[in-house]
Design a protein around this motif. Structure first.
Motif, PDB file in Angstrom:
ATOM      1  N   GLY A  24       0.807  -1.212   0.000  1.00 45.12           N
ATOM      2  CA  GLY A  24       0.000   0.000   0.000  1.00 45.12           C
ATOM      3  C   GLY A  24       0.839   1.261   0.000  1.00 45.12           C
ATOM      4  N   GLU A  25       0.202   2.343  -0.404  1.00 44.57           N
ATOM      5  CA  GLU A  25       0.868   3.652  -0.407  1.00 44.57           C
ATOM      6  C   GLU A  25      -0.158   4.730  -0.121  1.00 44.57           C
ATOM      7  N   ILE A  26       0.163   5.596   0.821  1.00 47.43           N
ATOM      8  CA  ILE A  26      -0.649   6.774   1.110  1.00 47.43           C
ATOM      9  C   ILE A  26       0.133   7.990   0.633  1.00 47.43           C
ATOM     10  N   ARG A  27      -0.518   8.834  -0.192  1.00 46.08           N
ATOM     11  CA  ARG A  27       0.200   9.953  -0.812  1.00 46.08           C
ATOM     12  C   ARG A  27      -0.613  11.244  -0.677  1.00 46.08           C
ATOM     13  N   LEU A  28       0.079  12.315  -0.317  1.00 46.33           N
ATOM     14  CA  LEU A  28      -0.504  13.656  -0.303  1.00 46.33           C
ATOM     15  C   LEU A  28       0.252  14.492  -1.329  1.00 46.33           C
ATOM     16  N   THR A  29      -0.481  15.047  -2.305  1.00 50.69           N
ATOM     17  CA  THR A  29       0.149  15.762  -3.407  1.00 50.69           C
ATOM     18  C   THR A  29      -0.417  17.173  -3.511  1.00 50.69           C
ATOM     19  N   ALA A  30       0.478  18.130  -3.705  1.00 49.42           N
ATOM     20  CA  ALA A  30       0.088  19.518  -3.987  1.00 49.42           C
ATOM     21  C   ALA A  30       0.447  19.808  -5.435  1.00 49.42           C
ATOM     22  N   TYR A  31      -0.563  20.093  -6.248  1.00 47.56           N
ATOM     23  CA  TYR A  31      -0.354  20.374  -7.659  1.00 47.56           C
ATOM     24  C   TYR A  31      -0.319  21.884  -7.894  1.00 47.56           C
ATOM     25  N   ASP A  32       0.635  22.308  -8.702  1.00 50.40           N
ATOM     26  CA  ASP A  32       0.777  23.721  -9.072  1.00 50.40           C
ATOM     27  C   ASP A  32       0.771  24.608  -7.824  1.00 50.40           C
ATOM     28  N   VAL A  33       1.794  24.427  -6.996  1.00 50.02           N
ATOM     29  CA  VAL A  33       1.875  25.115  -5.697  1.00 50.02           C
ATOM     30  C   VAL A  33       1.785  26.627  -5.852  1.00 50.02           C
ATOM     31  N   PHE A  34       2.427  27.184  -6.866  1.00 49.39           N
ATOM     32  CA  PHE A  34       2.450  28.632  -7.059  1.00 49.39           C
ATOM     33  C   PHE A  34       1.226  29.162  -7.815  1.00 49.39           C
ATOM     34  N   LYS A  35       0.339  28.266  -8.247  1.00 49.34           N
ATOM     35  CA  LYS A  35      -0.868  28.624  -8.996  1.00 49.34           C
ATOM     36  C   LYS A  35      -0.521  29.443 -10.230  1.00 49.34           C
ATOM     37  N   LYS A  36       0.341  28.868 -11.097  1.00 49.20           N
ATOM     38  CA  LYS A  36       0.820  29.572 -12.277  1.00 49.20           C
ATOM     39  C   LYS A  36       0.496  28.842 -13.579  1.00 49.20           C
ATOM     40  N   ASN A  37      -0.347  27.822 -13.532  1.00 47.32           N
ATOM     41  CA  ASN A  37      -0.682  27.100 -14.752  1.00 47.32           C
ATOM     42  C   ASN A  37      -1.682  27.925 -15.554  1.00 47.32           C
ATOM     43  N   LEU A  38      -1.187  28.681 -16.535  1.00 48.90           N
ATOM     44  CA  LEU A  38      -1.993  29.659 -17.243  1.00 48.90           C
ATOM     45  C   LEU A  38      -2.438  29.195 -18.621  1.00 48.90           C
ATOM     46  N   GLY A  39      -1.938  28.086 -19.097  1.00 48.23           N
ATOM     47  CA  GLY A  39      -2.324  27.596 -20.410  1.00 48.23           C
ATOM     48  C   GLY A  39      -1.973  28.562 -21.526  1.00 48.23           C
ATOM     49  N   ILE A  40      -0.715  29.003 -21.579  1.00 44.83           N
ATOM     50  CA  ILE A  40      -0.272  30.000 -22.550  1.00 44.83           C
ATOM     51  C   ILE A  40       0.401  29.334 -23.737  1.00 44.83           C
ATOM     52  N   THR A  41       0.039  29.757 -24.954  1.00 47.64           N
ATOM     53  CA  THR A  41       0.735  29.291 -26.152  1.00 47.64           C
ATOM     54  C   THR A  41       0.922  30.466 -27.106  1.00 47.64           C
ATOM     55  N   GLN A  42       1.985  30.387 -27.917  1.00 45.93           N
ATOM     56  CA  GLN A  42       2.232  31.346 -28.989  1.00 45.93           C
ATOM     57  C   GLN A  42       2.295  30.577 -30.309  1.00 45.93           C
ATOM     58  N   ASN A  43       1.858  31.234 -31.381  1.00 42.51           N
ATOM     59  CA  ASN A  43       1.887  30.576 -32.675  1.00 42.51           C
ATOM     60  C   ASN A  43       2.194  31.604 -33.761  1.00 42.51           C
ATOM     61  N   VAL A  44       3.220  31.310 -34.577  1.00 41.94           N
ATOM     62  CA  VAL A  44       3.569  32.145 -35.720  1.00 41.94           C
ATOM     63  C   VAL A  44       3.325  31.328 -36.976  1.00 41.94           C
ATOM     64  N   ASN A  45       2.513  31.885 -37.912  1.00 39.09           N
ATOM     65  CA  ASN A  45       2.173  31.103 -39.096  1.00 39.09           C
ATOM     66  C   ASN A  45       1.714  32.035 -40.202  1.00 39.09           C
ATOM     67  N   GLN A  46       2.118  31.729 -41.429  1.00 33.22           N
ATOM     68  CA  GLN A  46       1.695  32.477 -42.614  1.00 33.22           C
ATOM     69  C   GLN A  46       1.795  33.977 -42.383  1.00 33.22           C
ATOM     70  N   ASN A  47       0.674  34.643 -42.142  1.00 31.70           N
ATOM     71  CA  ASN A  47       0.699  36.099 -41.985  1.00 31.70           C
ATOM     72  C   ASN A  47       0.106  36.548 -40.658  1.00 31.70           C
ATOM     73  N   TYR A  48       0.275  35.737 -39.624  1.00 35.91           N
ATOM     74  CA  TYR A  48      -0.309  36.156 -38.350  1.00 35.91           C
ATOM     75  C   TYR A  48       0.491  35.610 -37.168  1.00 35.91           C
ATOM     76  N   TYR A  49       0.318  36.278 -36.042  1.00 37.55           N
ATOM     77  CA  TYR A  49       0.900  35.853 -34.765  1.00 37.55           C
ATOM     78  C   TYR A  49      -0.231  35.808 -33.742  1.00 37.55           C
ATOM     79  N   THR A  50      -0.330  34.716 -32.985  1.00 41.63           N
ATOM     80  CA  THR A  50      -1.417  34.536 -32.036  1.00 41.63           C
ATOM     81  C   THR A  50      -0.887  34.210 -30.638  1.00 41.63           C
ATOM     82  N   GLU A  51      -1.457  34.894 -29.650  1.00 40.01           N
ATOM     83  CA  GLU A  51      -1.265  34.527 -28.247  1.00 40.01           C
ATOM     84  C   GLU A  51      -2.583  33.940 -27.753  1.00 40.01           C
TER      85      GLU A  51
END
Length: 919
Positions: A862-889
């Motif tokens: 057996g295993e008992i586990r306590l986990t803290a996910y994203d301690v700093f609360k910084k998971n923002l889901g950010i992406t950048q994309n450069v393509n053809q004639n545009y740039y997207t955030e």
């Protein structure tokens, strides 16, 4: 003082390995162990004269082991002598005979042995925490790497296949095995270069090698079931559960898998479903398309039996449920693999995106706030049967199916602004849809081997269907600030029914002209019929009226023929193949507003192309390989792009089809060199590639400068290329304790498209640098670190003012530490940066997960586990994309900090003394 100087500090062990007559034994495996626990501290191989040296050793007693194929393992204690070198002289090994078998059994097992290009590890010599998976075990082995996504590299090369006791129970993608099998079930891990499936079937060596890992199970886990059950509860009403069960014997394998959660965890990777199907899911030739790859038919949007996971992986918020079972029966003559899998996902995606669009001498920006709610459910049965009728004849039957149901809603508020920040237009969109689909792929194959070695014949026939229906409701309010006469409201219903039938066949014949020269001829045939009936209605109140501009009935017949031949030379490690094929496409299509109408618009075209192929593989011996390939890839346009219809789901972004598209082709050339030194565990991997596009299908854009409505339409353009290379180098800083891997890559590409009928060439120069340092100093502490830097330059020919430079970096660390009383601490940290000075974008994102867990119950089950996910609360889901004639955030509201308390119970194989299970 002189004596202390000679006996202190480091020292070297040297000697020579011979047989009892004194003859040298080259390439013998030398291992240096600690007497207390037989842990491996250093290793190497003897040279051509049988001599070896192990340098820079601590001045403490050791246990030296020597292994050599066909000889009794040699073992001796080593006590450092005075001076810098301890010379053991000649170490004489005895030939392994039956009467010496018990001696071998009683000899302590070697943690590591090297035979040719095969490296074998004794799993018991590399300790991991209780409850660990095979993935955790592989991280501890010299020369092995496992990244955060579970991808495996061995000796600098990507692992293509994982087998269990030599059987392919987990398909091509190795992650299903490594993520779900417990480390404690493994007896040995063997790493080697396996022959390709094609060379195994035909008996003709094609020079291709696939890095393979074989997991040998302990006897205790072959005689009973083993698995794992996990249940967890967390803050913000987070829940998760997972259960897996496996049962093996010499002929059979049975697996169950189920999971459910609202923590964005799919339970298995997106491309792992095929692995779950079992040992025979991806044998060579299962597509039934024989011959070299150049000019092979890919079928545009042809059927693929893959799950639609939905939810965007770690983005947004998802609830996932899945479960299934698979059964495999595997003997020398009969192989059966069957499975059923169901998964469903409820997802919420809340997205905010900003886009800068570049015109010839101008630009404009768009903002989009949208929310998507979706449900998808998938049933996936599969079956594969292979029967060796006799030593010369084999038949194979395959059937895979997918039954899919889903619904979704999409809400969006979009705005477009001119350069001065002046609002030009805005749209409020509210769409919904319900859809169902059925896909099935069926294939029959027959293979015949002649008594003459290398001579064989194969034939295949298959029939696929892919049918779907969708009911869409489109609603939008569109306002144009510069010209109110363009204002509009859309209230429509879109009913689309699509059917596809696809028959295909293939022939292959291989004739050996000599011991080293082989001639292969092949023929591929494919006949496909598509029908799409799309009815669009404008709705006013309770009335609906057909929209003649958007309603279409479309049907096409597509025929593909490829006839080719190739000659292969295979001798003394050199493998050269040269081939040529003639390729013909025939396309007959017709479309009209309504199927009942007689006035069809018709398309009738035939295309022919010669397709060359050159392939070189050269085994330079001593784990050194050279390879080079040239081919021409030909792709028919997808049915989606060919349909002469207009998609106005987004009223500010109109998509049109183009029935005038012709097949696209691409010249590809790539080559490289790879090396692995099994004595030092040093590896080097170098490759280069180049590609050039002819009639490439690109999506040209027309932007109405008055109202900023964008219309895209696929067209054929010749031009555009991609060239680059990669170098990877890895070596142990201290054997078994620390390893360093360095890599760098470059990719230079240019892509051509048209913006408002003006040719735009986008040049992208990408430079990548990476480093990985693995530290495993003891059984109680491990630290895996990595860093990656990526620099991207993008240049535009029509608007050079928008040229930009993007710099991204990623730093990661994964630490596991065993403290007192079976309490473990785990920390995973990722620090990501995103920088684009052109748009003032500079984002830093630290993600930290912390866990503390304790092993409990009898036998540490057996295993008992306590986990803290994203301690700093910084998971923002950010992406950048450069393509053809545009740039997207793009920013996606994503599951962030939460805490989870979970309990794991490990089910283990029963005692080895129990008789073998026969199910």
């Amino acid at each position: 003082m002189f004596a202390q100087a000679q006996t202190g500090g480091r020292f070297t062990i040297k000697g020579a390995v011979t047989d009892t007559t004194g003859a040298a034994l080259p390439a013998a495996t030398i291992m240096l162990l600690l007497p207390a626990d037989s842990s491996l501290t250093n290793f190497g191989r003897s040279n051509k004269e049988g001599a070896f040296e192990l340098k820079n050793l601590k001045r403490i007693p050791y246990l030296l082991k020597v292994s050599y194929v066909g000889y009794v393992p040699f073992q001796t204690e080593v006590v450092p002598a005075d001076g810098e070198v301890t010379d053991l002289g000649k170490l004489k090994m005895k030939v392994l005979q039956k009467e010496l078998y018990e001696v071998v059994i009683k000899t302590a097992r070697a943690p590591l042995s090297i035979r040719g290009d095969t490296v074998e590890f004794d799993a018991r010599a590399f300790k991991v925490p209780p409850g660990s998976t095979v993935e955790d075990l592989l991280r501890k082995l010299p020369g092995m790497q496992v990244d955060a996504d579970g991808n495996i590299k061995a000796h600098g090369e990507e692992v293509k296949r994982v087998t269990v006791d030599g059987k392919r129970f987990f398909g091509e993608d190795p992650k299903m095995a490594t993520k779900n099998l417990p480390a404690e079930a493994i007896n040995k891990v063997q790493v080697f270069n396996g022959k390709s499936e094609q060379s195994k079937v035909t008996g003709v060596d094609d020079g291709k090698r696939e890095k393979t890992v074989n997991l040998e199970l302990k006897d205790s886990h072959k005689k009973g079931g083993f698995g794992k059950a996990v249940a967890g509860v967390g803050t913000d009403s987070r829940l998760e559960g997972k259960v897996s069960y496996n049962r093996f014997d010499d002929k059979q394998q049975f697996s169950l898998l189920g999971f459910g959660n609202n923590t964005n965890q799919s339970g298995i990777a997106r491309n792992d479903y095929q692995d779950f199907k079992g040992s025979q899911s991806f044998n060579w030739g299962d597509d039934g398309d024989f011959g070299f790859n150049s000019g092979r038919y890919y079928g545009g949007d042809d059927i693929t039996i893959q799950p639609s996971w939905g939810g965007g992986g770690s983005e947004g918020f998802t609830k996932n449920w899945a479960g299934g079972a698979n059964y495999n029966y595997d003997t020398k003559k009969t192989k059966v693999s069957t499975s059923y899998f169901y998964n469903q996902t409820n997802s919420i995606m809340d997205v905010r995106s900003s886009t800068e669009n570049f015109l010839t001498n101008d630009s404009y920006s768009t903002l989009d706030n949208n929310k998507t709610l979706g449900f998808t459910g998938n049933h996936r049965p599969s079956f594969r049967f292979e029967k060796a009728i006799d030593s010369l004849n084999t038949i194979i039957l395959i059937s895979n199916s997918r039954i899919n149901r889903g619904d979704g809603s999409y809400e969006s508020f979009q705005q477009s602004f001119r350069n001065e920040g002046i609002l030009s237009n805005q749209s409020t969109v509210n769409n919904s849809s319900v859809y169902n689909s059925l896909a099935m792929a069926n294939l029959f194959m027959y293979r015949h081997k002649f008594k003459k070695k290398g001579k064989n014949f194969a034939v295949s026939a298959g029939y696929n269907i892919n049918n779907s229906e969708e009911d869409k409701r489109l609603s939008s309010i569109n306002r144009f600030l510069q010209d109110s006469t363009l204002n509009s409201e859309i209230n429509q219903r879109n009913e689309t029914e699509s059917t596809r039938g696809n028959f295909k066949g293939s022939l292959s014949y291989v004739e050996p002209l000599s011991k080293s020269i082989f001639w292969e001829s092949f023929y591929n045939f494919n006949m496909r019929r598509d029908k799409v009936d799309r009815n669009v209605f404008d709705i006013e109140g309770n009335l609906q009226e057909t929209n003649p501009f958007l309603t279409r009935y479309y049907a096409n017949d597509f025929t593909y023929n490829r006839l080719g031949t190739s000659f292969r030379y295979s001798s003394k490690g050199l493998n050269l193949s040269v081939g040529l094929a003639g390729l013909e496409f025939k396309l007959k299509g017709k479309f009209v507003r309504d199927e009942a109408e007689a006035d069809f618009t018709r398309v009738n075209r035939t295309y022919f192309s010669w397709v060359p192929n050159v392939n070189l593989n050269y085994d330079l011996k001593n784990n050194r390989y050279l390879y080079l390939n040239y081919g021409l890839e030909v792709r028919e346009p997808s049915i989606t792009d060919l349909q002469p219809i207009v998609d106005n789901s987004n009223p500010l972004y109109i998509v049109e089809g183009n029935p005038d598209l012709i097949p696209a082709s691409m010249h590809n050339i790539y080559g490289g060199y790879q090396m692995f030194n099994p004595a030092s565990f040093t590896n080097l991997y170098v490759n280069m590639f180049y590609s050039y596009n002819i009639n490439q299908v690109v999506y040209n854009r027309t932007i109405n400068l008055e109202n900023l409505i964008t219309t895209t339409k696929p067209m054929n353009i010749t031009g555009g290329s991609n060239v680059g290379g990669y170098i990877g180098f890895g070596f142990p800083i201290k054997k078994t304790k620390s390893n360093l891997n360095l890599n760098t890559g470059i990719n230079l590409s240019n892509n051509i498209t048209y913006i408002n009928n003006v040719e735009n060439e986008t040049r992208t120069n990408n430079f990548n640098f990476g480093a990985r340092l693995d530290l495993t100093p003891s059984d109680v502490f491990t630290l895996y670190t990595n860093a990656n830097w990526n620099l991207n330059y993008s240049k535009y020919s029509i608007n050079t003012n928008q040229n930009q430079q993007i710099f991204n970096s990623n730093y990661g660390a994964d630490m596991n530490w065993k403290t007192v009383k079976d309490i473990y601490l785990n920390a995973r940290f990722n620090y990501m940066t995103y920088k684009n000075d052109q748009f003032g974008f500079n984002q830093k994102q630290p993600i930290l997960n912390l866990a503390v867990y304790k092993v409990v119950l009898k036998s540490k089950k057996g295993e008992i586990r306590l986990t803290a996910y994203d301690v700093f609360k910084k998971n923002l889901g950010i992406t950048q994309n450069v393509n053809q004639n545009y740039y997207t955030e793009r920013r996606v509201a994503t599951l962030s900090r939460y805490f989870m308390l979970s309990f794991t119970y490990n089910m283990r194989g029963i005692s080895a003394s129990v008789r073998r299970s026969n199910f």
